[in-house]
Motif scaffolding. Structure first.
Motif, PDB file in Angstrom:
ATOM      1  N   GLN A 136       0.779  -1.168  -0.015  1.00 51.11           N
ATOM      2  CA  GLN A 136      -0.062  -0.052  -0.056  1.00 51.11           C
ATOM      3  C   GLN A 136       0.875   1.263   0.085  1.00 51.11           C
ATOM      4  O   GLN A 136       0.486   2.121  -0.722  1.00 51.11           O
ATOM      5  N   GLN A 177      -5.768  -3.391  -6.245  1.00 51.91           N
ATOM      6  CA  GLN A 177      -5.357  -1.959  -6.105  1.00 51.91           C
ATOM      7  C   GLN A 177      -5.982  -0.966  -7.162  1.00 51.91           C
ATOM      8  O   GLN A 177      -6.138  -1.408  -8.484  1.00 51.91           O
ATOM      9  N   ILE A 182      -5.713  -0.899 -11.201  1.00 49.87           N
ATOM     10  CA  ILE A 182      -4.297  -1.248 -11.994  1.00 49.87           C
ATOM     11  C   ILE A 182      -4.584  -2.392 -12.553  1.00 49.87           C
ATOM     12  O   ILE A 182      -3.977  -2.692 -13.514  1.00 49.87           O
ATOM     13  N   THR A 206       3.322   5.968  -5.651  1.00 43.58           N
ATOM     14  CA  THR A 206       2.970   5.877  -7.314  1.00 43.58           C
ATOM     15  C   THR A 206       2.125   7.186  -7.513  1.00 43.58           C
ATOM     16  O   THR A 206       2.252   7.602  -8.463  1.00 43.58           O
ATOM     17  N   TYR A 207       1.073   6.809  -6.596  1.00 42.72           N
ATOM     18  CA  TYR A 207       0.061   7.950  -6.818  1.00 42.72           C
ATOM     19  C   TYR A 207       0.778   9.457  -6.752  1.00 42.72           C
ATOM     20  O   TYR A 207       0.266  10.262  -7.530  1.00 42.72           O
ATOM     21  N   HIS A 260       4.853   0.430 -11.365  1.00 43.92           N
ATOM     22  CA  HIS A 260       4.171  -0.202 -10.379  1.00 43.92           C
ATOM     23  C   HIS A 260       3.464  -1.395 -10.410  1.00 43.92           C
ATOM     24  O   HIS A 260       3.665  -2.192  -9.694  1.00 43.92           O
ATOM     25  N   LEU A 266       1.645   1.941  -3.520  1.00 47.68           N
ATOM     26  CA  LEU A 266       0.521   2.648  -4.288  1.00 47.68           C
ATOM     27  C   LEU A 266       0.876   3.867  -3.781  1.00 47.68           C
ATOM     28  O   LEU A 266       0.329   4.846  -4.929  1.00 47.68           O
TER      29      LEU A 266
END
Length: 381
Positions: A116, A183, A191, A122-123, A160, A119
């Motif tokens: 997480q 995710q 994704i 990456t965001y 990712h 994630l």
């Protein structure tokens, strides 16, 4: 996603006063003194007030491993996986509770945190790409700027995906893969999808059914994958592959040594165009049949050209070596299911192959085991 993960399960869940328990969750939340902290599954909820030393303690009993949310605010939980015998310790700051925390005592919960966290990073990187490029955007160059944003964003998302898929390949039976495979950046941007990533859904399903068949999470995921398979098979059945007696579409692809190889370069020979990947179990099981067929027929104007749907070059090369496939040609653009040759041939599942004659015409498809050798005996008289 949590509706999928936090499934109904019969749990005897007790407060700190009850000694009938088989797990503990304790921690220190700096700045949390006097605040109520909650622990919940879909079937039970409990809460305690953080003490004067910023500490808290939950004790409970779980029949099988289960997902729990630990939270002050339901919209900002820490997702934990709790199993019998776990003594889990959490450390965090009240301001960044769900973003920056340490967890000990549960390897699955630790992996969930890592995945997480990836994630979130990456965001943030995607948001930064957009902000940086648009900060001084000139309206006369807006199209080129948008192209740059798209390219950089896609690269970041693919990196990712590679990270998560590598974890799944290495840990398919870990319950940490369940939140990972679902995710998304938002409700509309998952994704992974069952159409593009069905092989991974199937991989996780097979691993969990083999190692934890009685888990309610395994059973629920298995039911979901069965539905995905119906939709996937329906989708694949509507795709059109090149047909027998049609000229095989030509393409170029990179060899492991970095040289471009075209399918048309094999004109004049019978060639088996075989689509596979190092992560594909059925492909690896079929490879010995290819080795046998090649050794029998290689002196009769026959060869093999394997195109991999890998996205990791070291894994691809290692599989070639381990399966003893080095006697014939190989190629890959390392784009996984986005492989250009794969899309050209509408390959929806692997292994998949096409037998092509010296004139470049497809004469058979999807030959396995004895069927391959029998067909080769027929045409290579």
């Amino acid at each position: 996603m949590r509706n999928i993960l936090l499934l109904s399960i019969l749990i005897s869940f007790h407060s700190c006063q009850n000694e009938d328990y088989n797990f503990e969750i304790s921690g220190v939340i700096n700045g949390g003194k006097g605040k109520a902290i909650f622990l919940s599954s879909t079937s039970e909820n409990d809460s305690v007030v953080i003490d004067s030393d910023d500490g808290f303690l939950f004790k409970g009993k779980v029949k099988n491993g289960n997902f729990y949310n630990l939270y002050f605010d339901k919209t900002r939980p820490i997702l934990l996986y709790v199993d019998s015998g776990n003594v889990i310790k959490i450390q965090a700051e009240i301001e960044s509770f769900d973003k920056i925390y340490n967890v000990e005592g549960s390897d699955v919960s630790s992996d969930i945190k890592t995945l997480q966290g990836k994630l979130e990073a990456t965001y943030n990187k995607i948001k930064s790409i957009y902000d940086e490029n648009m900060k001084n955007a000139d309206s006369t160059k807006i199209d080129s700027i948008k192209n740059i944003i798209t390219l950089e964003t896609n690269k970041t998302v693919n990196e990712h995906r590679d990270f998560i898929l590598d974890f799944i390949r290495k840990n398919p039976s870990s319950f940490a893969v369940l939140p990972a495979i679902y995710q998304s950046f938002d409700a509309r941007t998952p994704i992974f999808s069952y159409l593009n990533d069905y092989v991974y859904f199937r991989m996780v399903d097979s691993a969990l059914m083999a190692t934890n068949p009685k888990s309610v999470h395994t059973q629920d995921f298995h039911s979901q994958v069965i539905q995905y398979k119906r939709q996937y098979d329906s989708f694949i059945s509507q795709q059109t592959k090149p047909v027998e007696m049609q000229t095989a579409p030509d393409f170029k692809v990179m060899s492991p040594e970095g040289k471009m190889i075209s399918l048309s370069s094999f004109r004049g020979k019978y060639v088996l165009l075989d689509f596979w990947a190092s992560w594909c179990g059925p492909c690896r099981k079929e490879n010995p049949n290819l080795v046998n067929a090649y050794r029998i027929f290689k002196k009769k104007n026959f060869t093999i050209f394997q195109v991999s749907l890998d996205n990791n070059k070291p894994d691809w090369i290692a599989a070639i070596d381990k399966d003893k496939l080095g006697e014939w040609s190989h190629g890959s653009d390392l784009k996984y299911w986005e492989s250009e040759p794969g899309k050209l041939y509408n390959v929806g599942s692997i292994p998949s192959n096409f037998l092509i004659n010296p004139d470049g015409v497809i004469i058979a498809q999807d030959l396995r085991g004895e069927d391959l050798q029998n067909k080769l005996k027929e045409v290579l008289k």
